[in-house]
Design an enzyme around this catalytic site. Sequence first.
Site, PDB file in Angstrom:
ATOM      1  N   GLY A  90       0.783  -1.244   0.000  1.00 39.68           N
ATOM      2  CA  GLY A  90       0.000   0.000   0.000  1.00 39.68           C
ATOM      3  C   GLY A  90       0.807   1.283   0.000  1.00 39.68           C
ATOM      4  O   GLY A  90       1.760   1.457  -0.777  1.00 39.68           O
ATOM      5  N   SER A 109     -15.386  -7.246  20.126  1.00 35.86           N
ATOM      6  CA  SER A 109     -14.977  -7.946  21.357  1.00 35.86           C
ATOM      7  C   SER A 109     -13.900  -7.097  22.036  1.00 35.86           C
ATOM      8  O   SER A 109     -13.402  -6.127  21.459  1.00 35.86           O
ATOM      9  CB  SER A 109     -14.410  -9.312  20.994  1.00 35.86           C
ATOM     10  OG  SER A 109     -13.221  -9.148  20.258  1.00 35.86           O
ATOM     11  N   TYR A 111      -9.366  11.540  11.176  1.00 36.43           N
ATOM     12  CA  TYR A 111     -10.230  11.401  12.353  1.00 36.43           C
ATOM     13  C   TYR A 111      -9.433  11.262  13.661  1.00 36.43           C
ATOM     14  O   TYR A 111     -10.017  11.076  14.720  1.00 36.43           O
ATOM     15  CB  TYR A 111     -11.237  10.263  12.173  1.00 36.43           C
ATOM     16  CG  TYR A 111     -10.671   8.890  11.870  1.00 36.43           C
ATOM     17  CD1 TYR A 111      -9.919   8.187  12.803  1.00 36.43           C
ATOM     18  CD2 TYR A 111     -10.926   8.279  10.646  1.00 36.43           C
ATOM     19  CE1 TYR A 111      -9.418   6.929  12.536  1.00 36.43           C
ATOM     20  CE2 TYR A 111     -10.421   7.016  10.359  1.00 36.43           C
ATOM     21  CZ  TYR A 111      -9.669   6.345  11.319  1.00 36.43           C
ATOM     22  OH  TYR A 111      -9.172   5.099  11.055  1.00 36.43           O
TER      23      TYR A 111
HETATM   24  C1  HXC Z   1     -15.324  -7.101  14.163  1.00 35.56           C
HETATM   25  C2  HXC Z   1     -13.203  -8.003  14.031  1.00 35.56           C
HETATM   26  C3  HXC Z   1     -13.141  -7.713  12.641  1.00 35.56           C
HETATM   27  C4  HXC Z   1     -14.307  -7.100  12.045  1.00 35.56           C
HETATM   28  C5  HXC Z   1     -11.271  -8.649  13.220  1.00 35.56           C
HETATM   29  N1  HXC Z   1     -12.018  -8.583  14.341  1.00 35.56           N
HETATM   30  N2  HXC Z   1     -11.931  -8.121  12.169  1.00 35.56           N
HETATM   31  N3  HXC Z   1     -14.269  -7.696  14.790  1.00 35.56           N
HETATM   32  N4  HXC Z   1     -15.343  -6.814  12.839  1.00 35.56           N
HETATM   33  N5  HXC Z   1     -14.310  -6.776  10.753  1.00 35.56           N
HETATM   34  C6  HXC Z   1     -11.681  -9.066  15.656  1.00 35.56           C
HETATM   35  C7  HXC Z   1     -11.563 -10.587  15.683  1.00 35.56           C
HETATM   36  O1  HXC Z   1     -12.826 -11.193  15.822  1.00 35.56           O
HETATM   37  C8  HXC Z   1     -10.677 -10.822  16.904  1.00 35.56           C
HETATM   38  O2  HXC Z   1     -11.368 -10.761  18.118  1.00 35.56           O
HETATM   39  C9  HXC Z   1      -9.772  -9.585  16.892  1.00 35.56           C
HETATM   40  O3  HXC Z   1     -10.408  -8.605  16.068  1.00 35.56           O
HETATM   41  C10 HXC Z   1      -8.397  -9.894  16.302  1.00 35.56           C
HETATM   42  O4  HXC Z   1      -8.594 -10.456  15.016  1.00 35.56           O
HETATM   43  P1  HXC Z   1      -7.513 -11.399  14.341  1.00 35.56           P
HETATM   44  O5  HXC Z   1      -7.972 -11.668  12.955  1.00 35.56           O
HETATM   45  O6  HXC Z   1      -7.206 -12.546  15.236  1.00 35.56           O
HETATM   46  O7  HXC Z   1      -6.226 -10.437  14.379  1.00 35.56           O
HETATM   47  P2  HXC Z   1      -4.940 -10.411  13.484  1.00 35.56           P
HETATM   48  O8  HXC Z   1      -4.788 -11.653  12.668  1.00 35.56           O
HETATM   49  O9  HXC Z   1      -3.840  -9.992  14.378  1.00 35.56           O
HETATM   50  O10 HXC Z   1      -5.221  -9.225  12.415  1.00 35.56           O
HETATM   51  C11 HXC Z   1      -5.211  -7.871  12.807  1.00 35.56           C
HETATM   52  C12 HXC Z   1      -6.300  -7.072  12.092  1.00 35.56           C
HETATM   53  C13 HXC Z   1      -6.249  -7.293  10.565  1.00 35.56           C
HETATM   54  C14 HXC Z   1      -6.112  -5.619  12.496  1.00 35.56           C
HETATM   55  C15 HXC Z   1      -7.674  -7.567  12.610  1.00 35.56           C
HETATM   56  O11 HXC Z   1      -7.265  -6.525   9.949  1.00 35.56           O
HETATM   57  C16 HXC Z   1      -4.915  -6.917   9.978  1.00 35.56           C
HETATM   58  O12 HXC Z   1      -3.991  -7.743   9.954  1.00 35.56           O
HETATM   59  N6  HXC Z   1      -4.756  -5.657   9.515  1.00 35.56           N
HETATM   60  C17 HXC Z   1      -3.494  -5.131   8.964  1.00 35.56           C
HETATM   61  C18 HXC Z   1      -3.671  -4.235   7.789  1.00 35.56           C
HETATM   62  C19 HXC Z   1      -4.752  -3.176   7.906  1.00 35.56           C
HETATM   63  O13 HXC Z   1      -5.607  -3.233   8.815  1.00 35.56           O
HETATM   64  N7  HXC Z   1      -4.729  -2.219   6.949  1.00 35.56           N
HETATM   65  C20 HXC Z   1      -5.700  -1.182   6.906  1.00 35.56           C
HETATM   66  C21 HXC Z   1      -5.132   0.084   7.431  1.00 35.56           C
HETATM   67  S1  HXC Z   1      -6.129   1.348   6.789  1.00 35.56           S
HETATM   68  P3  HXC Z   1     -11.958 -12.089  18.868  1.00 35.56           P
HETATM   69  O14 HXC Z   1     -12.345 -11.587  20.213  1.00 35.56           O
HETATM   70  O15 HXC Z   1     -13.110 -12.528  18.030  1.00 35.56           O
HETATM   71  O16 HXC Z   1     -10.842 -13.081  18.917  1.00 35.56           O
HETATM   72  C22 HXC Z   1      -6.289   2.602   7.818  1.00 35.56           C
HETATM   73  C23 HXC Z   1      -6.912   3.758   7.071  1.00 35.56           C
HETATM   74  C24 HXC Z   1      -7.765   4.678   7.851  1.00 35.56           C
HETATM   75  O17 HXC Z   1      -5.918   2.575   8.951  1.00 35.56           O
HETATM   76  C25 HXC Z   1      -8.432   5.773   7.061  1.00 35.56           C
HETATM   77  C26 HXC Z   1      -8.988   5.446   5.699  1.00 35.56           C
HETATM   78  C27 HXC Z   1      -9.658   6.555   4.976  1.00 35.56           C
HETATM   79  P1  NAP Z   2      -2.013  -1.527   4.242  1.00 38.33           P
HETATM   80  O1  NAP Z   2      -1.442  -1.769   2.899  1.00 38.33           O
HETATM   81  O2  NAP Z   2      -2.892  -2.559   4.856  1.00 38.33           O
HETATM   82  O3  NAP Z   2      -0.815  -1.196   5.222  1.00 38.33           O
HETATM   83  C1  NAP Z   2      -0.739  -1.592   6.559  1.00 38.33           C
HETATM   84  C2  NAP Z   2       0.630  -2.194   6.785  1.00 38.33           C
HETATM   85  O4  NAP Z   2       0.801  -2.434   8.186  1.00 38.33           O
HETATM   86  C3  NAP Z   2       0.837  -3.528   6.076  1.00 38.33           C
HETATM   87  O5  NAP Z   2       2.005  -3.476   5.300  1.00 38.33           O
HETATM   88  C4  NAP Z   2       0.992  -4.545   7.209  1.00 38.33           C
HETATM   89  O6  NAP Z   2       1.943  -5.547   6.843  1.00 38.33           O
HETATM   90  C5  NAP Z   2       1.501  -3.652   8.338  1.00 38.33           C
HETATM   91  N1  NAP Z   2       1.177  -4.202   9.657  1.00 38.33           N
HETATM   92  C6  NAP Z   2      -0.030  -4.550  10.141  1.00 38.33           C
HETATM   93  N2  NAP Z   2       0.077  -5.048  11.376  1.00 38.33           N
HETATM   94  C7  NAP Z   2       1.395  -5.001  11.690  1.00 38.33           C
HETATM   95  C8  NAP Z   2       2.154  -5.399  12.821  1.00 38.33           C
HETATM   96  N3  NAP Z   2       1.564  -5.928  13.900  1.00 38.33           N
HETATM   97  N4  NAP Z   2       3.505  -5.217  12.802  1.00 38.33           N
HETATM   98  C9  NAP Z   2       4.109  -4.692  11.693  1.00 38.33           C
HETATM   99  N5  NAP Z   2       3.442  -4.294  10.609  1.00 38.33           N
HETATM  100  C10 NAP Z   2       2.100  -4.459  10.591  1.00 38.33           C
HETATM  101  O7  NAP Z   2      -2.872  -0.168   4.249  1.00 38.33           O
HETATM  102  P2  NAP Z   2      -2.496   1.318   3.800  1.00 38.33           P
HETATM  103  O8  NAP Z   2      -3.752   1.928   3.298  1.00 38.33           O
HETATM  104  O9  NAP Z   2      -1.298   1.342   2.939  1.00 38.33           O
HETATM  105  O10 NAP Z   2      -2.181   2.001   5.198  1.00 38.33           O
HETATM  106  C11 NAP Z   2      -0.909   2.543   5.497  1.00 38.33           C
HETATM  107  C12 NAP Z   2      -1.051   3.627   6.547  1.00 38.33           C
HETATM  108  O11 NAP Z   2      -1.810   4.699   6.029  1.00 38.33           O
HETATM  109  C13 NAP Z   2      -1.740   3.202   7.839  1.00 38.33           C
HETATM  110  O12 NAP Z   2      -1.134   3.808   8.936  1.00 38.33           O
HETATM  111  C14 NAP Z   2      -3.139   3.739   7.670  1.00 38.33           C
HETATM  112  O13 NAP Z   2      -3.781   3.964   8.894  1.00 38.33           O
HETATM  113  C15 NAP Z   2      -2.819   5.040   6.961  1.00 38.33           C
HETATM  114  N6  NAP Z   2      -3.940   5.639   6.232  1.00 38.33           N
HETATM  115  C16 NAP Z   2      -4.359   5.082   5.069  1.00 38.33           C
HETATM  116  C17 NAP Z   2      -5.386   5.688   4.377  1.00 38.33           C
HETATM  117  C18 NAP Z   2      -5.863   5.173   3.057  1.00 38.33           C
HETATM  118  O14 NAP Z   2      -6.811   5.730   2.504  1.00 38.33           O
HETATM  119  N7  NAP Z   2      -5.275   4.136   2.500  1.00 38.33           N
HETATM  120  C19 NAP Z   2      -5.979   6.846   4.881  1.00 38.33           C
HETATM  121  C20 NAP Z   2      -5.532   7.374   6.090  1.00 38.33           C
HETATM  122  C21 NAP Z   2      -4.490   6.765   6.741  1.00 38.33           C
HETATM  123  P3  NAP Z   2       1.863  -7.055   7.397  1.00 38.33           P
HETATM  124  O15 NAP Z   2       0.472  -7.529   7.197  1.00 38.33           O
HETATM  125  O16 NAP Z   2       2.905  -7.779   6.594  1.00 38.33           O
HETATM  126  O17 NAP Z   2       2.252  -6.985   8.849  1.00 38.33           O
END
Ligand code: HXC
Ligand code: NAP
Length: 300
Positions: A24, A116, A158
Amino acid sequence: MTTGMLRDDALTGKTIIVTGGGTGLGKSMTRYLLQLGANVTICSRRQAVLDQTAQELTAELANHPGAGKILAVQCDVRNPMEIENVLAETVAQFGRVDGLLNNSAGNFISPTERLSYKAFDVVVDIVLRGTYYFTLAVGKYWIENKIKGTVLNISTTYATTGSGYVVPSAVAKGGALIMMKSLAAEWGKYGIRLNAIAPGPFPTKGAWDRLFPEPLASMMDPTSRIPLKRVGEHQELANLAAYLLSDFSGYMTGECITIDGGEVLAAGEFSHLEKVTEDQWDMIGETIKQANKASKQEGK
Ligand code: HXC
Ligand code: NAP
């Protein structure tokens, strides 16, 4: 299509750690930092994703004069030992660390009452605790080695307003923002600078899968509320990030810059009035003028 903003040697000699640099926005920013001459260590949980990105960017920049080198190190930002390892591997490979880009995040959209306890913890641990752990590790290294390093956090708009449906993320990003400002005040005496960027929507698979999944994607167009009527281009964000990590921003610290096409401002009480037609504005104008006239006459 936006092009790179800074001159090609703007980051030559610098080494920057990018968390979440394999995908990303982290990947796009890493590409540009390399182009500007920085050596970059990318780190996150999935080594295979990091390796793939490192290979891809190395091949892409093979003929780019002065491009930096890339190192991929597995690291969960919730684990201080793994963070220490990223720092040690980076110093071993590149000699020093000058910048830290806290970009890793976890997030998903959900009504809060459906969450949760663990769902809150997982997001806060990645975003707030992870940012603190990494900043602390690198900050201690800089203070000890008298390096005037720079931290850049990727925040969200936000983080200051709060937002429904992403409460754990809003809490964590808000905390990270205040931490950045607090440390900017505390560590300024060491020459360490900390800043943040608050992006609006920039399409990435990671964010879109978790924040705009179907049927939400079909129900709402994220550009409709944005005054500039489009999403961001990755290079636009990369340009700002590179500037804030470079010496060109040397007098800036504790600042968070919004780059969102005006999305946050559109929440202003009357900003939605763009739906009012020209004819309706004529009518509204006339009605207000009549009311003004009537109130003046009342005063006589
Ligand atoms: C409700 C949820 C859920 C969902 C997960 N959980 N997804 N609950 N709705 N959609 C709950 C699970 O049930 C579990 O609780 C707990 O969260 C942990 O989930 P796991 O899958 O076991 O966790 P894990 O494998 O560590 O994954 C972490 C994660 C996952 C955060 C849930 O989404 C991830 O790996 N994300 C990394 C990348 C990412 O999120 N990128 C987006 C960033 S964008 P229980 O109690 O059931 O065990 C961003 C942009 C903002 O920040 C602004 C945009 C405009
Ligand atoms: P993304 O591709 O999902 O990036 C999230 C990154 O975080 C992934 O590379 C993931 O890699 C890493 N990550 C997640 N959990 C981690 C952990 N426990 N330890 C180390 N690394 C971890 O999404 P993105 O949109 O590019 O987001 C990047 C940043 O921009 C984030 O901070 C997000 O909040 C911010 N942001 C994005 C948007 C948007 O519109 N895209 C808007 C506002 C802010 P692994 O899964 O390999 O760990």
